[in-house]
Structure formats: structure tokens, C-alpha cells
Write a protein that holds these residues in place. Structure first.
Motif, short mmCIF file in Angstrom:
data_model
loop_
_atom_site.label_atom_id
_atom_site.label_comp_id
_atom_site.label_asym_id
_atom_site.label_seq_id
_atom_site.Cartn_x
_atom_site.Cartn_y
_atom_site.Cartn_z
N GLY A 296 0.78 -1.03 0.03
CA GLY A 296 0.03 0.06 0.06
C GLY A 296 0.78 1.04 0.00
O GLY A 296 2.00 1.06 -0.09
N PRO A 297 0.24 2.40 0.08
CA PRO A 297 -1.30 2.52 0.04
C PRO A 297 -1.80 2.27 -1.17
O PRO A 297 -1.18 2.44 -2.08
N VAL A 298 -3.24 1.90 -1.24
CA VAL A 298 -3.76 1.70 -2.36
C VAL A 298 -5.23 2.25 -2.43
O VAL A 298 -5.87 2.59 -1.53
N GLU A 299 -5.76 2.46 -3.81
CA GLU A 299 -7.11 2.70 -3.97
C GLU A 299 -7.79 2.08 -4.80
O GLU A 299 -7.24 1.39 -5.79
N VAL A 300 -8.94 1.40 -4.55
CA VAL A 300 -9.64 0.37 -5.19
C VAL A 300 -10.96 0.80 -5.75
O VAL A 300 -11.78 1.39 -4.83
N GLU A 301 -11.14 0.69 -6.91
CA GLU A 301 -12.48 1.16 -7.52
C GLU A 301 -13.37 -0.13 -7.72
O GLU A 301 -13.08 -1.04 -8.40
N LEU A 302 -14.45 -0.03 -6.77
CA LEU A 302 -15.33 -0.94 -6.99
C LEU A 302 -16.29 -1.13 -8.39
O LEU A 302 -16.50 -0.09 -9.06
N GLU A 303 -17.20 -1.98 -8.35
CA GLU A 303 -18.03 -2.39 -9.64
C GLU A 303 -18.94 -1.12 -9.96
O GLU A 303 -19.43 -0.64 -10.90
N ASP A 304 -19.45 -0.67 -8.72
CA ASP A 304 -20.37 0.63 -8.82
C ASP A 304 -19.79 2.09 -8.93
O ASP A 304 -20.43 2.97 -9.00
N THR B 245 -17.32 3.50 -6.71
CA THR B 245 -17.11 4.06 -5.67
C THR B 245 -15.71 3.47 -5.71
O THR B 245 -15.16 2.67 -6.00
N THR B 246 -14.80 4.56 -4.82
CA THR B 246 -13.32 4.17 -4.51
C THR B 246 -13.30 4.16 -3.01
O THR B 246 -13.76 4.98 -2.27
N VAL B 247 -12.50 3.11 -2.62
CA VAL B 247 -12.07 2.88 -1.17
C VAL B 247 -10.66 2.86 -1.28
O VAL B 247 -9.89 2.60 -2.23
N ARG B 248 -10.04 3.71 -0.10
CA ARG B 248 -8.76 3.72 0.16
C ARG B 248 -8.17 3.17 1.42
O ARG B 248 -8.68 2.96 2.38
N ARG C 228 -15.13 -13.18 -2.10
CA ARG C 228 -16.10 -12.27 -2.14
C ARG C 228 -17.09 -12.78 -0.90
O ARG C 228 -18.23 -12.38 -0.67
N ARG C 229 -16.50 -13.53 0.18
CA ARG C 229 -17.24 -13.86 1.17
C ARG C 229 -17.10 -12.72 2.38
O ARG C 229 -17.73 -13.01 3.37
N SER C 230 -15.95 -11.96 2.21
CA SER C 230 -15.80 -11.01 3.23
C SER C 230 -16.84 -9.97 3.45
O SER C 230 -17.37 -9.45 2.68
N ARG C 231 -17.16 -9.84 4.72
CA ARG C 231 -18.03 -8.75 5.07
C ARG C 231 -17.48 -7.33 4.95
O ARG C 231 -18.29 -6.61 5.11
N ARG C 232 -16.21 -7.11 4.81
CA ARG C 232 -15.53 -6.19 4.77
C ARG C 232 -15.08 -5.64 3.19
O ARG C 232 -13.91 -5.01 3.07
N TYR C 233 -15.64 -6.35 2.22
CA TYR C 233 -15.43 -6.49 0.87
C TYR C 233 -14.93 -4.78 0.22
O TYR C 233 -15.67 -4.10 0.66
N PRO C 234 -13.72 -4.86 -0.02
CA PRO C 234 -12.98 -5.74 -0.79
C PRO C 234 -11.76 -5.96 0.12
O PRO C 234 -10.87 -6.71 -0.41
N TRP C 235 -11.72 -5.65 1.19
CA TRP C 235 -10.68 -5.98 2.08
C TRP C 235 -11.00 -7.41 2.85
O TRP C 235 -12.29 -7.68 2.87
#
Length: 65
Positions: free
Chosen positions: A24-32, A34-37, A49-56
């Protein structure tokens, strides 16, 4: 400036039956769109894709290994 010669490539470690480990650090762009960092020095990205904290990753993949 993105992709400039001074940019150091990010290292991604692939684990069978586990997450992708990304320096890291990283930014991930999701399918919808939105961007998470994450500012952490290494992050685990969920591939099952089982994570409750997806994409983490939250280690949910261990339940069904």
C-alpha cells in the motif's frame, strides 16, 4: 504524475486459497464506481467475495477451505 518513470511498481502477492496481498497505500475502484482507500503498508484484497468488509479480506475464506 501517474506512470512517470519515478513511479515504483506496486508488488502484488498471489496466494492460492487466500487474498491478494498488495503493498500500500492503495485505492480500489469497485464495480459501482465508488473508490475505497487504505493507507496501510500492506493490504489483503478479498478474492472469494465472502468478506463482510469487501474488498478487504476478513479471512472468511478460511471457513470453506
Amino acid at each position: 504524475m501517474p506512470n512517470s518513470p519515478s513511479d515504483v511498481p506496486r508488488r502484488i502477492t498471489v496466494r492460492r486459497k487466500g487474498p491478494l496481498l498488495v503493498e500500500g497505500p492503495v485505492e480500489v475502484e469497485l464495480e459501482d464506481g465508488t473508490t475505497v482507500r487504505s493507507d496501510r503498508f500492506k493490504v489483503a484484497l478479498c478474492t472469494c467475495r465472502r468478506s463482510r468488509r469487501y474488498p478487504w479480506c476478513d479471512t472468511s475464506h478460511r471457513d470453506r477451505s
